[in-house]
Design a protein around this motif. Sequence first.
Motif, PDB file in Angstrom:
ATOM      1  N   ALA A 116     -14.775  -7.415  13.571  1.00 32.11           N
ATOM      2  CA  ALA A 116     -14.340  -7.075  14.928  1.00 32.11           C
ATOM      3  C   ALA A 116     -13.325  -5.937  14.928  1.00 32.11           C
ATOM      4  CB  ALA A 116     -13.739  -8.307  15.606  1.00 32.11           C
ATOM      5  N   THR A 117     -12.780  -5.615  13.774  1.00 24.89           N
ATOM      6  CA  THR A 117     -11.816  -4.526  13.659  1.00 24.89           C
ATOM      7  C   THR A 117     -12.570  -3.207  13.578  1.00 24.89           C
ATOM      8  OG1 THR A 117     -10.257  -5.930  12.456  1.00 24.89           O
ATOM      9  CG2 THR A 117      -9.955  -3.556  12.248  1.00 24.89           C
ATOM     10  N   ASP A 118     -12.306  -2.328  14.527  1.00 25.58           N
ATOM     11  CA  ASP A 118     -12.915  -0.996  14.509  1.00 25.58           C
ATOM     12  C   ASP A 118     -12.073  -0.107  13.598  1.00 25.58           C
ATOM     13  OD1 ASP A 118     -13.938   1.545  14.931  1.00 25.58           O
ATOM     14  OD2 ASP A 118     -13.984   1.357  17.125  1.00 25.58           O
ATOM     15  N   LEU A 119     -12.595   0.180  12.429  1.00 25.84           N
ATOM     16  CA  LEU A 119     -11.862   0.967  11.437  1.00 25.84           C
ATOM     17  C   LEU A 119     -11.681   2.423  11.866  1.00 25.84           C
ATOM     18  CD1 LEU A 119     -13.491  -0.353   8.133  1.00 25.84           C
ATOM     19  CD2 LEU A 119     -11.310  -1.053   9.159  1.00 25.84           C
ATOM     20  N   PHE A 120     -12.497   2.881  12.797  1.00 26.10           N
ATOM     21  CA  PHE A 120     -12.483   4.288  13.202  1.00 26.10           C
ATOM     22  C   PHE A 120     -11.730   4.554  14.511  1.00 26.10           C
ATOM     23  CE2 PHE A 120     -16.227   3.796  10.519  1.00 26.10           C
ATOM     24  CZ  PHE A 120     -16.015   4.802   9.601  1.00 26.10           C
ATOM     25  N   ALA A 121     -11.364   3.501  15.214  1.00 35.27           N
ATOM     26  CA  ALA A 121     -10.676   3.688  16.498  1.00 35.27           C
ATOM     27  C   ALA A 121      -9.261   4.196  16.251  1.00 35.27           C
ATOM     28  CB  ALA A 121     -10.632   2.369  17.262  1.00 35.27           C
ATOM     29  N   PRO A 122      -8.843   5.198  17.005  1.00 30.03           N
ATOM     30  CA  PRO A 122      -7.450   5.646  16.866  1.00 30.03           C
ATOM     31  C   PRO A 122      -6.487   4.511  17.215  1.00 30.03           C
ATOM     32  CG  PRO A 122      -8.741   7.239  18.113  1.00 30.03           C
ATOM     33  CD  PRO A 122      -9.600   6.005  17.962  1.00 30.03           C
ATOM     34  N   ILE A 123      -5.419   4.398  16.458  1.00 29.38           N
ATOM     35  CA  ILE A 123      -4.382   3.404  16.748  1.00 29.38           C
ATOM     36  C   ILE A 123      -3.731   3.832  18.059  1.00 29.38           C
ATOM     37  CG2 ILE A 123      -2.183   2.461  15.926  1.00 29.38           C
ATOM     38  CD1 ILE A 123      -3.293   2.942  13.039  1.00 29.38           C
ATOM     39  N   PRO A 124      -3.715   2.943  19.058  1.00 31.82           N
ATOM     40  CA  PRO A 124      -3.268   3.338  20.403  1.00 31.82           C
ATOM     41  C   PRO A 124      -1.891   3.998  20.456  1.00 31.82           C
ATOM     42  CG  PRO A 124      -4.237   1.152  20.462  1.00 31.82           C
ATOM     43  CD  PRO A 124      -4.146   1.555  19.013  1.00 31.82           C
ATOM     44  N   HIS A 125      -0.971   3.572  19.639  1.00 31.84           N
ATOM     45  CA  HIS A 125       0.391   4.116  19.672  1.00 31.84           C
ATOM     46  C   HIS A 125       0.609   5.192  18.615  1.00 31.84           C
ATOM     47  CE1 HIS A 125       0.229   0.583  17.064  1.00 31.84           C
ATOM     48  NE2 HIS A 125       1.040   1.257  16.278  1.00 31.84           N
ATOM     49  N   GLY A 126      -0.461   5.621  17.976  1.00 36.16           N
ATOM     50  CA  GLY A 126      -0.351   6.641  16.931  1.00 36.16           C
ATOM     51  C   GLY A 126      -0.640   8.031  17.452  1.00 36.16           C
ATOM     52  N   THR A 127      -0.844   8.917  16.501  1.00 34.20           N
ATOM     53  CA  THR A 127      -1.157  10.311  16.835  1.00 34.20           C
ATOM     54  C   THR A 127      -2.493  10.701  16.205  1.00 34.20           C
ATOM     55  OG1 THR A 127       0.137  11.053  14.927  1.00 34.20           O
ATOM     56  CG2 THR A 127       1.266  10.994  17.065  1.00 34.20           C
ATOM     57  N   GLY A 128      -3.446   9.769  16.275  1.00 36.92           N
ATOM     58  CA  GLY A 128      -4.768  10.017  15.723  1.00 36.92           C
ATOM     59  C   GLY A 128      -5.091   9.179  14.495  1.00 36.92           C
ATOM     60  N   GLN A 129      -4.123   8.439  13.970  1.00 35.26           N
ATOM     61  CA  GLN A 129      -4.381   7.592  12.809  1.00 35.26           C
ATOM     62  C   GLN A 129      -5.370   6.482  13.175  1.00 35.26           C
ATOM     63  OE1 GLN A 129      -1.359   8.138  14.183  1.00 35.26           O
ATOM     64  NE2 GLN A 129       0.175   8.613  12.615  1.00 35.26           N
ATOM     65  N   THR A 130      -6.130   6.030  12.185  1.00 34.74           N
ATOM     66  CA  THR A 130      -7.063   4.915  12.343  1.00 34.74           C
ATOM     67  C   THR A 130      -6.717   3.845  11.314  1.00 34.74           C
ATOM     68  OG1 THR A 130      -8.648   5.783  10.740  1.00 34.74           O
ATOM     69  CG2 THR A 130      -8.925   6.505  13.040  1.00 34.74           C
ATOM     70  N   LEU A 131      -7.277   2.669  11.472  1.00 30.18           N
ATOM     71  CA  LEU A 131      -7.076   1.623  10.463  1.00 30.18           C
ATOM     72  C   LEU A 131      -7.679   2.029   9.121  1.00 30.18           C
ATOM     73  CD1 LEU A 131      -7.551  -1.594  12.575  1.00 30.18           C
ATOM     74  CD2 LEU A 131      -5.516  -0.941  11.283  1.00 30.18           C
ATOM     75  N   LEU A 132      -8.795   2.745   9.160  1.00 33.16           N
ATOM     76  CA  LEU A 132      -9.381   3.222   7.906  1.00 33.16           C
ATOM     77  C   LEU A 132      -8.408   4.148   7.193  1.00 33.16           C
ATOM     78  CD1 LEU A 132     -11.725   3.415   5.910  1.00 33.16           C
ATOM     79  CD2 LEU A 132     -12.668   5.258   7.330  1.00 33.16           C
ATOM     80  N   ARG A 133      -7.807   5.055   7.925  1.00 41.01           N
ATOM     81  CA  ARG A 133      -6.829   5.964   7.325  1.00 41.01           C
ATOM     82  C   ARG A 133      -5.660   5.191   6.733  1.00 41.01           C
ATOM     83  NH1 ARG A 133      -1.591   7.526   8.105  1.00 41.01           N
ATOM     84  NH2 ARG A 133      -1.114   9.671   7.627  1.00 41.01           N
ATOM     85  N   GLN A 134      -5.172   4.198   7.459  1.00 39.70           N
ATOM     86  CA  GLN A 134      -4.026   3.414   6.979  1.00 39.70           C
ATOM     87  C   GLN A 134      -4.392   2.653   5.699  1.00 39.70           C
ATOM     88  OE1 GLN A 134      -2.105   5.319   9.030  1.00 39.70           O
ATOM     89  NE2 GLN A 134      -0.683   3.608   8.862  1.00 39.70           N
ATOM     90  N   ALA A 135      -5.584   2.074   5.666  1.00 37.65           N
ATOM     91  CA  ALA A 135      -6.021   1.348   4.470  1.00 37.65           C
ATOM     92  C   ALA A 135      -6.140   2.292   3.280  1.00 37.65           C
ATOM     93  CB  ALA A 135      -7.358   0.650   4.738  1.00 37.65           C
ATOM     94  N   LEU A 136      -6.722   3.466   3.511  1.00 40.63           N
ATOM     95  CA  LEU A 136      -6.872   4.431   2.411  1.00 40.63           C
ATOM     96  C   LEU A 136      -5.524   5.012   1.984  1.00 40.63           C
ATOM     97  CD1 LEU A 136     -10.171   6.216   3.477  1.00 40.63           C
ATOM     98  CD2 LEU A 136      -9.859   4.463   1.706  1.00 40.63           C
ATOM     99  N   LEU A 137      -4.590   5.119   2.917  1.00 46.40           N
ATOM    100  CA  LEU A 137      -3.244   5.561   2.569  1.00 46.40           C
ATOM    101  C   LEU A 137      -2.568   4.541   1.652  1.00 46.40           C
ATOM    102  CD1 LEU A 137      -1.065   7.717   2.973  1.00 46.40           C
ATOM    103  CD2 LEU A 137      -0.384   6.513   5.064  1.00 46.40           C
ATOM    104  N   ILE A 138      -2.763   3.256   1.938  1.00 44.17           N
ATOM    105  CA  ILE A 138      -2.238   2.211   1.053  1.00 44.17           C
ATOM    106  C   ILE A 138      -2.876   2.326  -0.325  1.00 44.17           C
ATOM    107  CG2 ILE A 138      -2.268  -0.289   0.597  1.00 44.17           C
ATOM    108  CD1 ILE A 138      -1.740  -0.678   3.618  1.00 44.17           C
ATOM    109  N   VAL A 139      -4.183   2.509  -0.378  1.00 48.09           N
ATOM    110  CA  VAL A 139      -4.875   2.665  -1.666  1.00 48.09           C
ATOM    111  C   VAL A 139      -4.269   3.828  -2.448  1.00 48.09           C
ATOM    112  CG1 VAL A 139      -7.070   3.336  -2.757  1.00 48.09           C
ATOM    113  CG2 VAL A 139      -7.058   1.652  -0.900  1.00 48.09           C
ATOM    114  N   ASP A 140      -4.130   4.947  -1.796  1.00 50.60           N
ATOM    115  CA  ASP A 140      -3.633   6.156  -2.445  1.00 50.60           C
ATOM    116  C   ASP A 140      -2.198   5.962  -2.938  1.00 50.60           C
ATOM    117  OD1 ASP A 140      -3.817   9.043  -3.081  1.00 50.60           O
ATOM    118  OD2 ASP A 140      -2.317   9.229  -1.490  1.00 50.60           O
TER     119      ASP A 140
END
Length: 158
Positions: A116-140
């Motif tokens: 149910a989590t849309d990995l590609f949806a922009p985080i509403p309070h962000g500046t274009g970040q997505t959950l996918l980006r956040q997960a990959l940032l943690i990986v990196d």
Amino acid sequence: MTTDQNNDASLRAHVIKLLRGGDAHLYFDDLNEGFPVDRCGDKIHGLPYTAWQVLEHLRIAQWDIMEFARNAGYVSPEFPGGYWPKENGNPGLWKATLEKVREDLNQMVAIVSDPATDLFAPIPHGTGQTLLRQALLIVDHNSYHLGSLALMKRLLAG
């Protein structure tokens, strides 16, 4: 299952594999096995941080990345000072930090695992970040510092 569903499931599985470690990435438990925890607060000549400080920095940054994604009211620590602990650390802090890193990582895995989590949806309070980006940032970020800790493990073990 449709092609889109297969692609979504495949993407989630790949990201979860990267978050947990494996393939070309180090697992947290592999790092911890044989780590000279009794020396985690020792300074290593030429390095600015102790092993525990690096692990605690990893924990703080991982929490920050995840909490930003899920909490519109979250305020990140001051950069860079808020991301690096002042004390050198000790075996008790090492154990507590390692457990918290695992716990937080499992929370991120749960978020990514939820169809149910849309990995590609922009985080509403962000500046274009997505959950996918956040997960990959943690990986990196985690893989970078796990590599540093692997080297520190060798230096501390003598």
